[in-house]
Design an enzyme around this catalytic site. Structure first.
Site: not given
Ligand code: PGA
Ligand code: ZN
Length: 424
Positions: A40, A153, A162, A203, A240, A281, A308, A333, A361, A384
């Site tokens: 993403s 994901h 998430e 993840e 997230d 997030e 993010d 990131k 990550h 995270k």
């Protein structure tokens, strides 16, 4: 001094090619770094160069980036002291010559930048966290365990990408890791008992086909209690949303219905009132600054609001956010911006403005553990790295265990103070 730089194509955790770089110093030190990759991804991220040759890995090969390291980036930094990180990163950026690192690829540049730092640390005989963070680096972060995966994901129907467990009440990092892992196993049993699939997402979290996002939070609450912990006091929650993924032309398609930014914001206000959520997030689209501002005004005093895809670890976009009063936390990131120096700059800008920073990550990861050292080096206090399962996720948590052990009595677990203004 840097004597030689090499690179190769390796695989990431999703089975896609990525680049690994090796740096050799004239004292015989060799260190390597591998580069992660998102699914993403934000539109404003630095450019990830892929070959586009459909006859290899469906076009996802990175041989062009490998060649760029061997033919251009390496020769440009040979003979320079590896501890001159900023000078080296400047040379890498100039060698590429574009604004978004699109000529040689941010993946090529980042691999070199991180491998140089690791080699310099090794050459100075220091652990990476201490080389980068100095003698006072001693804060162990709250790990945010992504135990339910949705969005891009996982192939389930959950819109939110998430769902985190944040063990803020633990005494130490290793205790936080144990608590999160124990709840993770209870959660598996709860999902199974309720008839949901317990296969894993990218993840390492479970990817059940839950009917709603609230249902995900309810499963976390029940699992925390069943594992013997108090939701909020011991273990808080986070999300997230990765809202850009379900946004199009002013409308969010969420839980099967169209939503405005205002309606979605009110939904978050309700969630924060109903659950011990400490962090949210990307609640809104990556370029909807006005809507972000309105959301921050409503929620910013109650919960950490992390940018993010909005900030993409870019000091310029972050400064804009700070000026506008948008969000109050930066997701960090390394491959969104592409060099170590710019990453450290972004964290610095955040901290100076009173924003928190969370090291992160990517959904496509490798066994590289640099971000674990970075979170201690910067004292950011939050990381995270996915679920407490699957080696590419656990590698970072395990590295934090080693750092905790190395620091001994000097290690300080930040706990709830990682979220200074917020409940939980
Ligand atoms: P990504 O997801 O690595 O697929 O971008 C992680 C995130 O959105 O935080
Ligand atoms: Zn995100």
């Amino acid at each position: 001094l840097i004597e030689a730089v090499g690179a190769r194509e390796i695989l990431d955790s999703r089975g896609n090619p990525t680049i690994e770089v090796e740096v050799l110093l004239d004292d015989g030190i060799v260190q390597r770094a591998a580069v992660p990759s998102g699914a993403s991804t934000g539109a404003f991220e630095a450019y990830e160069l892929r070959d586009g040759d459909k006859s290899r890995y469906g076009g996802k090969g990175v041989l062009k980036a490998v060649d760029a390291v061997i033919d251009e980036l390496g020769p440009a930094i040979e003979g320079i002291d590896a501890s001159d990180q900023r000078v080296i990163d400047e040379i890498l950026i100039e060698t590429d010559g574009t604004d978004n690192k699109s000529r040689v690829g941010a993946n090529a540049i980042l691999g070199v930048s991180l491998a140089v730092a690791k080699a310099a640390a090794d050459s100075a005989d220091l652990p990476l966290f201490r080389y980068l963070g100095g003698p006072n680096a001693h804060i162990l972060p709250v790990p945010l365990f992504n135990v339910i995966n949705g969005g891009s994901h996982a192939d389930n129907g959950i819109d939110c990408q998430e769902f985190f467990l944040a063990p803020i009440g633990a005494e130490t990092f290793s205790e936080a890791l144990r608590w999160g892992t124990e709840v993770y196993h209870v959660l598996k049993g709860e999902l199974k008992a309720a008839g949901f699939a317990t296969g894993l997402g990218d993840e390492g979290g479970f990817a059940p086909d839950l009917p709603s996002n609230r249902e995900g939070l309810d499963f976390l609450m029940r699992s925390i209690e069943k594992a013997g912990f108090t939701p909020g006091a011991d273990i808080a929650l986070g999300m997230d949303v990765a809202a850009t993924e379900f946004y199009d032309d002013g409308t969010y398609t969420f839980e099967g219905k169209p939503w405005t930014a205002d309606a979605l914001t009110d939904y978050y206000v309700d969630l924060v009132a109903s659950y011990p959520i400490v962090t949210i997030e990307d609640p809104l689209d990556e370029d909807s600054w006005d809507a972000w501002k309105a959301l921050t005004d409503k929620l910013g005093s109650k919960v950490q609001i992390v940018g993010d895809d909005l900030f993409v670890t870019n000091p310029e976009r972050l400064r804009k956010g700070i000026d506008l009063g948008v969000a109050n936390s930066l997701l960090v990131k390394v491959n969104q911006i592409g060099t170590l120096s710019e990453t450290l700059d972004a964290v610095d800008v955040a901290h100076r403005a009173g924003y928190t920073a969370m090291l992160s990550h990517r959904s496509g990861e490798t066994e590289d553990t640099t971000i674990a050292d970075l979170v201690v080096a910067t004292g950011s206090g939050q990381i995270k790295s996915g679920a407490p399962a699957r080696s590419e996720r656990v590698a970072k948590y395990n590295q934090l265990l080693r750092i905790e052990e190395e620091l001994g009595d000097a290690a300080e677990f930040i706990g709830r103070r990682a979220f200074p203004r917020f409940k939980g």
